[in-house]
Design an enzyme around this catalytic site. Structure first.
Site, PDB file in Angstrom:
ATOM      1  N   THR A  13       0.988  -1.248   0.099  1.00 39.33           N
ATOM      2  CA  THR A  13       0.022  -0.037  -0.074  1.00 39.33           C
ATOM      3  C   THR A  13       0.797   1.302   0.053  1.00 39.33           C
ATOM      4  OG1 THR A  13      -0.193   0.073   2.430  1.00 39.33           O
ATOM      5  CG2 THR A  13      -1.726  -1.169   1.143  1.00 39.33           C
ATOM      6  N   GLY A  14       0.356   2.375  -0.731  1.00 37.62           N
ATOM      7  CA  GLY A  14       0.902   3.536  -0.660  1.00 37.62           C
ATOM      8  C   GLY A  14       2.440   3.428  -1.278  1.00 37.62           C
ATOM      9  N   ILE A  19       9.087   5.052   0.560  1.00 38.01           N
ATOM     10  CA  ILE A  19       9.438   3.864   1.032  1.00 38.01           C
ATOM     11  C   ILE A  19       8.622   2.762   0.499  1.00 38.01           C
ATOM     12  CG2 ILE A  19       9.516   2.424   3.348  1.00 38.01           C
ATOM     13  CD1 ILE A  19       9.939   5.068   4.818  1.00 38.01           C
ATOM     14  N   GLY A  20       7.443   3.171   0.223  1.00 37.54           N
ATOM     15  CA  GLY A  20       6.623   1.894  -0.426  1.00 37.54           C
ATOM     16  C   GLY A  20       6.932   1.650  -1.819  1.00 37.54           C
ATOM     17  N   SER A 139       7.255   2.979  13.047  1.00 34.85           N
ATOM     18  CA  SER A 139       8.130   3.979  13.131  1.00 34.85           C
ATOM     19  C   SER A 139       8.797   4.147  14.541  1.00 34.85           C
ATOM     20  CB  SER A 139       7.259   5.370  12.991  1.00 34.85           C
ATOM     21  OG  SER A 139       8.321   6.434  13.322  1.00 34.85           O
ATOM     22  N   TYR A 152       0.456  10.871  16.148  1.00 37.70           N
ATOM     23  CA  TYR A 152       1.375   9.875  15.073  1.00 37.70           C
ATOM     24  C   TYR A 152       1.765   8.872  15.882  1.00 37.70           C
ATOM     25  CZ  TYR A 152       4.806   8.583  12.210  1.00 37.70           C
ATOM     26  OH  TYR A 152       5.765   7.549  11.001  1.00 37.70           O
TER      27      TYR A 152
END
Length: 262
Positions: A13-14, A19-20, A139, A152
């Site tokens: 996804t993304g 990074i994806g 993260s 976040y």
């Protein structure tokens, strides 16, 4: 170590950038058929073109759609998936006492619920086939909660709990679930974030160096991480060689988190 994912189907996804996209390229280089996901046909087509130049023999296909509200459509385009990488996510600086209910909901909807939803839609097929890999891109903020992005950090902490719980739910099946704790990584979003936070007048090299000194001083490598360095770990966790690694939170943070364990 020679990783061969020939015959495996992966959805990242993304993956139309950042990074994806690096993860998609890494999986494709190992032989997987990779479905590139993004919100626009143009963005997905551009990513497919870029990866194809990087990996000439890449097997790539499009799975266009916003997974936060069209997960079923994206899954329908990808079909049976052996490897799911829940990479899509958002981050946004905000003083903790100013975060609104709407901002909290958006952060959790994108960073937590989307991965939970996609995993639910795809895990039964993996169980039926007796093999599967689910990887969440977390993260360092999940552990070292940033004061200016509490929502976040909290969403990434929840992601670690989700990943661990899903791993327990598929124990002994040939399906593994892991999280990768990514440290500060070079992306266009991070470039803009650093420029705004440090000094827009500085060159990228100067701004990056100052950011690492002032905001990420504990980093043991003293630099931002390259997307391909995150991708390397994801490719390993997606491989048959990682069959005994599940329920883990694997750090690729440049040594930023000052702890012996996660």
């Amino acid at each position: 170590m020679q990783i061969d994912l020939t015959g495996k189907r992966a959805l990242v996804t993304g993956s139309s950038g950042g990074i994806g996209q690096a993860i998609a390229a890494g999986l494709a280089a190992s032989g997987a058929l990779v479905f590139i996901n993004g919100r626009s046909h143009e963005g997905v087509a551009r990513a497919i073109e870029q990866i194809s130049r990087e990996v000439p023999d890449a097997q790539l296909a499009a799975a266009v759609g916003d997974v936060t509200d069209a997960a079923e459509s994206v899954v329908a385009q990808a079909g049976a998936v052996d490897i799911l990488v829940n990479n899509v996510g958002i981050y946004r600086p905000r003083e903790a006492r100013e975060i609104t209910d709407a901002e909290w909901r958006e952060m959790f909807e994108t960073n937590v619920f989307t991965g939970a939803r996609l995993s639910r839609l795809l895990v039964d097929g993996m169980l039926e086939r007796g093999w599967g890999r689910i990887v969440f891109i977390a993260s360092d903020a999940a552990i070292a909660i940033p004061a200016d992005m509490v929502h976040y950090g909290a969403s990434k902490t929840a992601m670690l709990a989700l990943s661990r719980g899903l791993a327990k739910s598929v124990r002994g099946t040939g399906v593994t679930v892991n999280s990768v704790i990514a440290g500060p990584t070079v992306t266009e979003g991070v470039r803009a974030f650093i420029a705004e936070k440090i000094d827009p007048a500085l060159s990228w090299e100067e701004a990056q160096a100052e950011f690492m000194r002032s905001e990420r001083a504990p980093s043991l490598i003293g630099r931002l991480i390259e997307p391909a360095e995150i991708a390397n770990m994801v490719v390993y966790l997606s491989s048959p060689q990682a069959s005994a690694t599940t329920g883990g939170a694997i750090r690729v943070d440049g040594g930023y988190v000052d702890a012996v364990t996660t």
